[in-house]
Design a protein around this motif. Structure first.
Motif, PDB file in Angstrom:
ATOM      1  N   ILE A 117     -32.436  20.367 -76.089  1.00 24.26           N
ATOM      2  CA  ILE A 117     -33.019  19.672 -74.938  1.00 24.26           C
ATOM      3  C   ILE A 117     -31.854  19.200 -74.065  1.00 24.26           C
ATOM      4  O   ILE A 117     -30.991  18.448 -74.507  1.00 24.26           O
ATOM      5  CB  ILE A 117     -33.868  18.444 -75.371  1.00 24.26           C
ATOM      6  CG1 ILE A 117     -34.970  18.841 -76.338  1.00 24.26           C
ATOM      7  CG2 ILE A 117     -34.416  17.726 -74.137  1.00 24.26           C
ATOM      8  CD1 ILE A 117     -36.079  19.680 -75.769  1.00 24.26           C
ATOM      9  N   VAL A 118     -31.843  19.663 -72.800  1.00 23.90           N
ATOM     10  CA  VAL A 118     -30.796  19.292 -71.846  1.00 23.90           C
ATOM     11  C   VAL A 118     -31.440  18.440 -70.754  1.00 23.90           C
ATOM     12  O   VAL A 118     -32.238  18.964 -69.963  1.00 23.90           O
ATOM     13  CB  VAL A 118     -30.129  20.540 -71.219  1.00 23.90           C
ATOM     14  CG1 VAL A 118     -28.976  20.134 -70.317  1.00 23.90           C
ATOM     15  CG2 VAL A 118     -29.667  21.517 -72.287  1.00 23.90           C
ATOM     16  N   PRO A 119     -31.112  17.137 -70.686  1.00 22.09           N
ATOM     17  CA  PRO A 119     -31.677  16.299 -69.622  1.00 22.09           C
ATOM     18  C   PRO A 119     -31.198  16.784 -68.248  1.00 22.09           C
ATOM     19  O   PRO A 119     -30.064  17.223 -68.093  1.00 22.09           O
ATOM     20  CB  PRO A 119     -31.119  14.907 -69.925  1.00 22.09           C
ATOM     21  CG  PRO A 119     -30.659  14.954 -71.338  1.00 22.09           C
ATOM     22  CD  PRO A 119     -30.267  16.376 -71.606  1.00 22.09           C
TER      23      PRO A 119
ATOM     24  N   LEU B  99     -31.704  26.216 -61.236  1.00 23.39           N
ATOM     25  CA  LEU B  99     -30.905  26.412 -62.452  1.00 23.39           C
ATOM     26  C   LEU B  99     -30.198  27.760 -62.507  1.00 23.39           C
ATOM     27  O   LEU B  99     -30.681  28.744 -61.952  1.00 23.39           O
ATOM     28  CB  LEU B  99     -31.811  26.285 -63.674  1.00 23.39           C
ATOM     29  CG  LEU B  99     -32.514  24.943 -63.842  1.00 23.39           C
ATOM     30  CD1 LEU B  99     -33.554  25.023 -64.939  1.00 23.39           C
ATOM     31  CD2 LEU B  99     -31.509  23.853 -64.138  1.00 23.39           C
ATOM     32  N   VAL B 100     -29.080  27.764 -63.210  1.00 27.80           N
ATOM     33  CA  VAL B 100     -28.387  28.999 -63.566  1.00 27.80           C
ATOM     34  C   VAL B 100     -28.243  28.960 -65.087  1.00 27.80           C
ATOM     35  O   VAL B 100     -27.493  28.147 -65.636  1.00 27.80           O
ATOM     36  CB  VAL B 100     -26.990  29.090 -62.906  1.00 27.80           C
ATOM     37  CG1 VAL B 100     -26.298  30.375 -63.319  1.00 27.80           C
ATOM     38  CG2 VAL B 100     -27.088  28.973 -61.403  1.00 27.80           C
TER      39      VAL B 100
ATOM     40  N   LYS C 211     -27.365  25.064 -59.845  1.00 18.67           N
ATOM     41  CA  LYS C 211     -26.688  25.888 -58.840  1.00 18.67           C
ATOM     42  C   LYS C 211     -25.728  25.022 -58.023  1.00 18.67           C
ATOM     43  O   LYS C 211     -26.068  23.918 -57.608  1.00 18.67           O
ATOM     44  CB  LYS C 211     -27.712  26.541 -57.900  1.00 18.67           C
ATOM     45  CG  LYS C 211     -28.456  27.673 -58.536  1.00 18.67           C
ATOM     46  CD  LYS C 211     -29.403  28.328 -57.554  1.00 18.67           C
ATOM     47  CE  LYS C 211     -30.157  29.452 -58.263  1.00 18.67           C
ATOM     48  NZ  LYS C 211     -31.296  29.924 -57.468  1.00 18.67           N
ATOM     49  N   GLY C 212     -24.507  25.535 -57.829  1.00 20.96           N
ATOM     50  CA  GLY C 212     -23.512  24.850 -57.011  1.00 20.96           C
ATOM     51  C   GLY C 212     -22.817  23.685 -57.686  1.00 20.96           C
ATOM     52  O   GLY C 212     -22.021  22.986 -57.058  1.00 20.96           O
ATOM     53  N   LYS C 213     -23.088  23.429 -58.962  1.00 25.74           N
ATOM     54  CA  LYS C 213     -22.464  22.306 -59.687  1.00 25.74           C
ATOM     55  C   LYS C 213     -21.765  22.845 -60.934  1.00 25.74           C
ATOM     56  O   LYS C 213     -21.958  23.978 -61.329  1.00 25.74           O
ATOM     57  CB  LYS C 213     -23.520  21.286 -60.110  1.00 25.74           C
ATOM     58  CG  LYS C 213     -24.363  20.792 -58.957  1.00 25.74           C
ATOM     59  CD  LYS C 213     -24.430  19.317 -58.957  1.00 25.74           C
ATOM     60  CE  LYS C 213     -25.158  18.934 -57.691  1.00 25.74           C
ATOM     61  NZ  LYS C 213     -25.661  17.716 -57.534  1.00 25.74           N
ATOM     62  N   ASP C 214     -20.940  21.985 -61.551  1.00 27.26           N
ATOM     63  CA  ASP C 214     -20.281  22.362 -62.800  1.00 27.26           C
ATOM     64  C   ASP C 214     -21.339  22.624 -63.870  1.00 27.26           C
ATOM     65  O   ASP C 214     -22.388  21.970 -63.902  1.00 27.26           O
ATOM     66  CB  ASP C 214     -19.352  21.246 -63.290  1.00 27.26           C
ATOM     67  CG  ASP C 214     -18.099  21.126 -62.432  1.00 27.26           C
ATOM     68  OD1 ASP C 214     -17.778  22.080 -61.690  1.00 27.26           O
ATOM     69  OD2 ASP C 214     -17.447  20.064 -62.504  1.00 27.26           O
ATOM     70  N   LYS C 215     -21.026  23.548 -64.759  1.00 29.97           N
ATOM     71  CA  LYS C 215     -21.961  23.874 -65.844  1.00 29.97           C
ATOM     72  C   LYS C 215     -22.041  22.698 -66.823  1.00 29.97           C
ATOM     73  O   LYS C 215     -21.056  22.027 -67.094  1.00 29.97           O
ATOM     74  CB  LYS C 215     -21.501  25.142 -66.554  1.00 29.97           C
ATOM     75  CG  LYS C 215     -21.597  26.365 -65.650  1.00 29.97           C
ATOM     76  CD  LYS C 215     -21.457  27.641 -66.438  1.00 29.97           C
ATOM     77  CE  LYS C 215     -21.794  28.857 -65.634  1.00 29.97           C
ATOM     78  NZ  LYS C 215     -21.024  29.097 -64.449  1.00 29.97           N
ATOM     79  N   ILE C 216     -23.251  22.495 -67.346  1.00 27.84           N
ATOM     80  CA  ILE C 216     -23.480  21.435 -68.328  1.00 27.84           C
ATOM     81  C   ILE C 216     -23.113  21.946 -69.714  1.00 27.84           C
ATOM     82  O   ILE C 216     -22.506  21.240 -70.511  1.00 27.84           O
ATOM     83  CB  ILE C 216     -24.953  20.974 -68.288  1.00 27.84           C
ATOM     84  CG1 ILE C 216     -25.248  20.412 -66.896  1.00 27.84           C
ATOM     85  CG2 ILE C 216     -25.248  19.950 -69.371  1.00 27.84           C
ATOM     86  CD1 ILE C 216     -26.717  20.281 -66.591  1.00 27.84           C
ATOM     87  N   LEU C 217     -23.496  23.172 -69.991  1.00 33.18           N
ATOM     88  CA  LEU C 217     -23.132  23.858 -71.234  1.00 33.18           C
ATOM     89  C   LEU C 217     -22.520  25.190 -70.832  1.00 33.18           C
ATOM     90  O   LEU C 217     -23.065  25.889 -69.981  1.00 33.18           O
ATOM     91  CB  LEU C 217     -24.384  24.174 -72.064  1.00 33.18           C
ATOM     92  CG  LEU C 217     -24.957  23.086 -72.916  1.00 33.18           C
ATOM     93  CD1 LEU C 217     -26.417  22.920 -72.605  1.00 33.18           C
ATOM     94  CD2 LEU C 217     -24.831  23.507 -74.345  1.00 33.18           C
ATOM     95  N   ASP C 218     -21.425  25.541 -71.471  1.00 33.57           N
ATOM     96  CA  ASP C 218     -20.812  26.826 -71.169  1.00 33.57           C
ATOM     97  C   ASP C 218     -19.847  27.177 -72.292  1.00 33.57           C
ATOM     98  O   ASP C 218     -18.858  26.477 -72.487  1.00 33.57           O
ATOM     99  CB  ASP C 218     -20.059  26.772 -69.833  1.00 33.57           C
ATOM    100  CG  ASP C 218     -19.584  28.149 -69.386  1.00 33.57           C
ATOM    101  OD1 ASP C 218     -20.246  29.152 -69.734  1.00 33.57           O
ATOM    102  OD2 ASP C 218     -18.557  28.219 -68.681  1.00 33.57           O
TER     103      ASP C 218
END
Length: 191
Positions: free
Chosen positions: A46-48, A58-59, A72-79
């Motif tokens: 679960i990603v808030p 989303l990407v 989109k256009g922001k730093d990745k939360i998980l990568d």
């Protein structure tokens, strides 16, 4: 601490060490930008997200060994690299209440606990995982018999009593002794 060092600790020292490890592990997991849980065959994450997030914002990339989640256009939360491989075709994601992403990953190896989701994230001690209880009645006959035998043997070992295999060997020896009273079994060893 190695397994050997842990085994040398007293029961009280182990309990203290386990509690310290659990507290550290809980703090590390709470600091992650997501929550996750697993069963032997699957991992749920679960990603808030900010309220009002929609799929088009989303990407998300799910590959056999990689997971990437971001806006989109922001730093990745998980990568990063997944701990273990997944079945991409059976893995899914959905948005819940426009404020969280639920990612469901089907494990490729469904008989292995994951230490973490992404390899660069803190690990959990998979030896301490308490799987959810299943009912013996849910199992097929052969599996149920095997599980009941294992449970019986484990109980017997804990009480210092013989396991089912050892009992069977002793009974076989007794029958053999009864049918061959002329033989001396005083030095017989059961293996």
């Amino acid at each position: 601490m190695t397994d050997g060092e842990y085994d040398k600790l007293s029961k009280e020292e182990r309990e203290v060490k386990d509690a310290e490890d659990k507290a550290r592990e809980d703090a590390e997991q709470a600091a992650l930008p997501y929550r996750w849980r697993q069963e032997l065959g699957e991992v749920d994450i679960i990603v808030p997200m900010p309220k009002g997030t929609r799929a088009r914002d989303l990407v998300i990339v799910m590959q056999k060994s990689k997971l990437s989640v971001g806006l989109k256009g922001k730093d990745k939360i998980l990568d990063g690299e997944l701990c273990k491989q997944i079945k991409v075709e059976d893995s899914t994601w959905t948005i819940e209440d426009q404020e969280a992403i639920h990612i469901h990953l089907e494990k490729l190896n469904q008989q292995q606990w994951w230490e973490n989701v992404l390899t660069h994230h803190p690990k959990i001690d998979t030896r301490k995982i308490q799987p959810e209880n299943s009912k013996l009645g849910d199992l097929d006959g052969e599996t149920r018999g095997m599980v009941e035998k294992m449970m019986f043997d484990n109980q017997q070992k804990q009480m210092g009593k013989p396991t089912s295999d050892e009992i069977k060997k002793m009974e076989t020896l007794k029958k053999f002794q009864a049918s061959h009273p002329e033989l001396d079994f005083s030095n017989a060893k059961i293996q």
